[in-house]
Design a protein around this motif. Structure first.
Motif, short mmCIF file in Angstrom:
data_model
loop_
_atom_site.label_atom_id
_atom_site.label_comp_id
_atom_site.label_asym_id
_atom_site.label_seq_id
_atom_site.Cartn_x
_atom_site.Cartn_y
_atom_site.Cartn_z
N LEU A 123 31.40 -73.74 -115.28
CA LEU A 123 30.35 -73.71 -114.26
C LEU A 123 29.78 -75.09 -114.00
CD1 LEU A 123 28.45 -70.42 -115.24
CD2 LEU A 123 30.38 -70.73 -113.68
N ARG A 234 32.40 -70.19 -108.53
CA ARG A 234 31.18 -70.97 -108.31
C ARG A 234 31.45 -72.07 -107.28
NH1 ARG A 234 26.68 -72.13 -111.47
NH2 ARG A 234 26.77 -69.88 -111.89
N ARG A 240 27.02 -67.75 -107.01
CA ARG A 240 26.30 -69.01 -107.19
C ARG A 240 25.18 -68.94 -108.22
NH1 ARG A 240 23.92 -70.12 -101.64
NH2 ARG A 240 23.84 -67.84 -101.61
#
Length: 387
Positions: A123, A234, A240
Motif C-alpha cells: 500500500l 490502491r 483507496r
C-alpha cells in the motif's frame, strides 16, 4: 543429474535425473487481451462492488473518524491472514496480535505478522509498482520469516518447482522459468502493469497470474503476488481507504484458484479473470459485513464508557481497539503518545467497565484484550473454510 542431498538412495537419484521442461512465459507488455471481453460485464460489476465497499467504509466511519485508520489496519491484517492461509499458514486473531507485540512463540503467527508488513509495503508503494517495489514487499515478508532472511528481497538464482519431490523437477506439476529469465520477465510485467487500456480487474488478475508464473523468489511468491494485487487496487484508485479481503475470496475455493493459475500457465487467461471477479464480489460483500460487525462492537464499547468524563484517556484509546484488540502498556503509550502511567490508567478505565479484560494473570508484562473484536475476527476466518 539430480543433486545428492545426503538422504536419497542411488535409485532415487537415478529416477530424479533426466530431462524436464521449465516454463517460458509469454511476454505480456503489449499483448492483446481482447479475447477476454466476454468477461467484461462481470468484471465491471465486481469493480463497482469494490468501490461501493470502499465508500461504505468511509460512510460508516467518516473521513475524519479516528476509527477509519484502525479499521483499515485490521482489514489489512485479516487479508494477510487469508493470504497466508492459502499457503497453509493458519493463525488465530489473538496469536497474530500477540506476535505483533512480540509476545507469541507461534511460528505461524510470526510468519503471518511478516505478511502484514509485506501488505503494508504494497500500500505504501502503490503509486509506483515497479521492480524495486516488488523487491521491497518480498523483503518485508521474508525478513520476518525465521530461516529465510538471507533470501529476502532477492530474486532467486536457482531452479524452483511445485509438486513432486524436493530432489528433482522431473514430474513436477510446475517448473518455474530459469532464473536468468527473471529480470526481463519482471521488466515486462512492470510495463504491463503500467498500461491504461485494460479493465483494471482484468489487468490485476493477469498481472498476478504472470507474477506467479515467473515465480521470481525462492519462497513467498504467493503471498508477495497477492500483496501486489493490493498495490494495484490502491494505485489504480479502486480501493483507496481500506483493504478489501480479496484473498479471503480466493481462500473460499483454493482448488479453483490454483486450477485457474494452471490454466493461465497453459495459455488460458479467462479462468483467473473469473476467479478475481468472484473474489472481488465476495470481498466487497463479506468485507462490508465485517466492517459493520466490528463497528457494532465499537459502538457497544462506547455505550459502556458513557459514565466516564469526556476527557478520560480511555476515549482516545477506544478507536485503536479495532486494529489492536490485544494490547499491553507499552503499545498504548506509543499509540497515544503518552506516559506509561497514563497508558495504564486508560487500560484500567476500559477494564473497569468491561470493555477489555486482563488475561495474562501476571503482575508484569500484562496483556489486555477485547473479546468481542477477537471473536468477530475468528468467526470471519472460520467462515471462509465452511462449505
Amino acid at each position: 543429474m539430480a543433486e545428492q542431498d545426503g538422504m536419497s538412495s542411488r535409485a532415487q537419484l537415478a529416477r530424479g535425473s533426466g530431462e524436464y521442461k521449465s516454463a517460458v512465459p509469454t511476454k505480456i507488455a503489449a499483448l492483446d487481451f481482447s479475447v477476454l471481453n466476454s468477461a467484461a460485464a462481470d468484471i465491471e460489476d465486481a469493480v463497482t462492488a469494490l468501490i461501493r465497499f470502499d465508500e461504505h467504509a468511509r460512510g460508516r466511519l467518516g473521513f475524519s473518524s479516528p476509527t477509519l485508520g484502525p479499521m483499515s489496519s485490521i482489514l489489512l491484517r485479516t487479508e494477510s491472514t487469508s493470504s497466508s492461509q492459502i499457503e497453509n499458514l493458519t493463525v488465530g486473531a489473538r496469536q497474530l496480535a500477540l506476535a505483533e507485540l512480540n509476545q507469541s512463540s507461534s511460528a505461524n503467527a510470526i510468519s503471518v505478522s511478516a505478511n502484514v508488513l509485506a501488505m503494508e509495503a504494497a500500500l505504501e508503494l502503490s503509486d509506483r509498482v515497479d521492480r524495486a517495489a516488488i523487491l521491497t514487499m518480498h523483503e518485508r515478508l521474508l525478513t520476518g520469516q525465521p530461516g529465510w532472511e538471507h533470501h529476502a528481497g532477492t530474486f532467486r538464482h536457482q531452479l524452483v518447482w511445485v509438486g513432486s519431490s524436493g530432489l528433482s523437477p522431473r514430474g513436477a506439476s510446475f517448473v518455474a522459468p530459469q532464473h536468468d529469465l527473471i529480470d526481463e520477465l519482471i521488466a515486462d510485467l512492470v510495463q504491463f502493469m503500467g498500461r491504461d487500456d485494460l479493465p483494471v480487474l482484468v489487468q490485476i488478475a493477469i498481472a498476478h497470474a504472470q507474477f506467479e508464473t515467473i515465480h521470481p523468489f525462492v519462497d513467498g511468491n504467493g503471498r508477495t503476488g497477492r500483496a501486489l494485487v493490493h498495490a494495484l487496487l490502491r494505485g489504480k484508485g479502486i480501493v483507496r481507504s481500506t483493504t478489501a479481503p480479496v484473498s479471503a475470496g480466493l481462500l473460499k475455493n483454493t482448488e479453483s484458484y490454483f486450477a485457474s493459475l494452471t490454466a493461465y500457465q497453459n495459455g488460458d487467461a479467462l479462468p483467473i479473470v473469473e476467479q478475481f471477479g468472484n473474489a472481488a464480489r465476495f470481498a466487497a460483500s463479506s468485507g462490508t459485513q465485517l466492517i459493520d460487525r466490528l463497528g457494532a462492537e465499537l459502538d457497544h464499547s462506547s455505550e459502556m464508557l458513557k459514565g466516564l468524563r469526556p476527557q478520560a484517556m480511555a476515549w482516545k484509546l477506544l478507536p485503536h481497539l479495532i486494529s489492536h484488540p490485544v494490547m499491553n502498556n507499552e503499545l498504548v503509550a506509543s499509540l497515544l503518545t503518552t506516559s506509561q502511567t497514563s497508558a495504564l490508567r486508560a487500560l484500567q478505565q476500559l477494564s473497569s467497565v468491561g470493555v477489555v479484560s486482563e488475561r495474562s494473570g501476571l503482575k508484569r508484562n500484562r496483556i489486555w484484550q477485547h473479546d468481542g473484536i477477537l471473536s468477530v475476527l475468528d468467526d470471519y476466518a472460520g467462515s471462509l473454510l465452511r462449505k
